[in-house]
Design a protein around this motif. Sequence first.
Motif, mmCIF file in Angstrom:
data_model
loop_
_atom_site.group_PDB
_atom_site.id
_atom_site.type_symbol
_atom_site.label_atom_id
_atom_site.label_comp_id
_atom_site.label_asym_id
_atom_site.label_seq_id
_atom_site.Cartn_x
_atom_site.Cartn_y
_atom_site.Cartn_z
ATOM 1 N N ALA A 93 9.443 32.954 21.414
ATOM 2 C CA ALA A 93 10.599 33.108 20.536
ATOM 3 C C ALA A 93 11.388 31.809 20.402
ATOM 4 O O ALA A 93 12.098 31.609 19.423
ATOM 5 C CB ALA A 93 11.505 34.221 21.045
ATOM 6 N N ALA A 94 11.269 30.903 21.362
ATOM 7 C CA ALA A 94 11.972 29.616 21.290
ATOM 8 C C ALA A 94 11.197 28.597 20.454
ATOM 9 O O ALA A 94 11.763 27.564 20.074
ATOM 10 C CB ALA A 94 12.195 29.076 22.692
ATOM 11 N N GLY A 95 9.954 28.859 20.151
ATOM 12 C CA GLY A 95 9.119 27.925 19.388
ATOM 13 C C GLY A 95 9.695 27.513 18.041
ATOM 14 O O GLY A 95 9.749 26.321 17.723
ATOM 15 N N LEU A 100 12.543 23.456 14.534
ATOM 16 C CA LEU A 100 13.689 23.027 13.732
ATOM 17 C C LEU A 100 14.268 21.718 14.268
ATOM 18 O O LEU A 100 14.566 20.799 13.494
ATOM 19 C CB LEU A 100 14.757 24.115 13.715
ATOM 20 N N LEU A 101 14.414 21.616 15.568
ATOM 21 C CA LEU A 101 14.946 20.388 16.159
ATOM 22 C C LEU A 101 14.008 19.199 15.919
ATOM 23 O O LEU A 101 14.471 18.096 15.590
ATOM 24 C CB LEU A 101 15.195 20.582 17.651
ATOM 25 N N ALA A 122 15.395 30.803 12.278
ATOM 26 C CA ALA A 122 16.116 31.955 12.838
ATOM 27 C C ALA A 122 15.345 33.249 12.609
ATOM 28 O O ALA A 122 15.242 34.099 13.512
ATOM 29 C CB ALA A 122 17.508 32.044 12.224
ATOM 30 N N LEU A 123 14.792 33.431 11.405
ATOM 31 C CA LEU A 123 14.045 34.649 11.093
ATOM 32 C C LEU A 123 12.767 34.745 11.931
ATOM 33 O O LEU A 123 12.456 35.807 12.484
ATOM 34 C CB LEU A 123 13.705 34.685 9.604
ATOM 35 N N THR A 124 12.044 33.647 12.051
ATOM 36 C CA THR A 124 10.818 33.652 12.838
ATOM 37 C C THR A 124 11.112 33.859 14.318
ATOM 38 O O THR A 124 10.407 34.606 15.008
ATOM 39 C CB THR A 124 10.044 32.341 12.635
ATOM 40 N N SER A 125 12.167 33.229 14.795
ATOM 41 C CA SER A 125 12.551 33.405 16.196
ATOM 42 C C SER A 125 12.956 34.853 16.467
ATOM 43 O O SER A 125 12.601 35.431 17.499
ATOM 44 C CB SER A 125 13.695 32.455 16.537
ATOM 45 N N SER A 126 13.692 35.443 15.522
ATOM 46 C CA SER A 126 14.088 36.846 15.669
ATOM 47 C C SER A 126 12.866 37.766 15.672
ATOM 48 O O SER A 126 12.796 38.714 16.464
ATOM 49 C CB SER A 126 15.036 37.236 14.536
ATOM 50 N N ALA A 127 11.909 37.488 14.794
ATOM 51 C CA ALA A 127 10.697 38.319 14.733
ATOM 52 C C ALA A 127 9.876 38.208 16.009
ATOM 53 O O ALA A 127 9.377 39.220 16.529
ATOM 54 C CB ALA A 127 9.858 37.923 13.519
ATOM 55 N N LEU A 128 9.758 37.008 16.544
ATOM 56 C CA LEU A 128 8.998 36.842 17.789
ATOM 57 C C LEU A 128 9.731 37.460 18.979
ATOM 58 O O LEU A 128 9.096 38.028 19.875
ATOM 59 C CB LEU A 128 8.713 35.366 18.031
#
Length: 166
Positions: A93-95, A100-101, A122-128
Amino acid sequence: MSSRTRARGVKTAAGVHTVRIPRQRGRRGADPFVVVVPERPSLAREALAVVGGWLWRSRRALAPTALAVLALVVAGLLHVIAWWSGLLLAPAAAGPLVWLLVMQRRRPATGSVLFWRAGLAALTSSALAWLATAAGFGPLAGALELWWLLTLITAQSAWLIVRRTH
């Protein structure tokens, strides 16, 4: 006409049933009745064909929905087979945030590009994060189903906006 003299090689169209009613007693010279009944699909089959055709024609526009349903099924299977797989998926989820950084460092962006990058991350992190949590606790536990639905609506809306503008 007896069964011995009846033509056996008669072909009918596909989907047509032929019902033969045997000759009634007392009418020796009369031919038997032949009733041809076309096969009519049921109303449920017609509705499924219409919905299936619509889904097939709009399959590209509904890609996020298909991925969300696939994620729901995969999370359910992971929960049933190996609940501990959520612990392995949690660091993923941190990937997107790391991505982004890195992207901001390599190719700095401002304005709408930064907005879309941050939104995608944010959306991809939320989904993971949802996938990891759902694999651990089950996809329908607590508020996970609402989280899944909100992520689906957000992803589908963003997808439709991006497809119309590019």
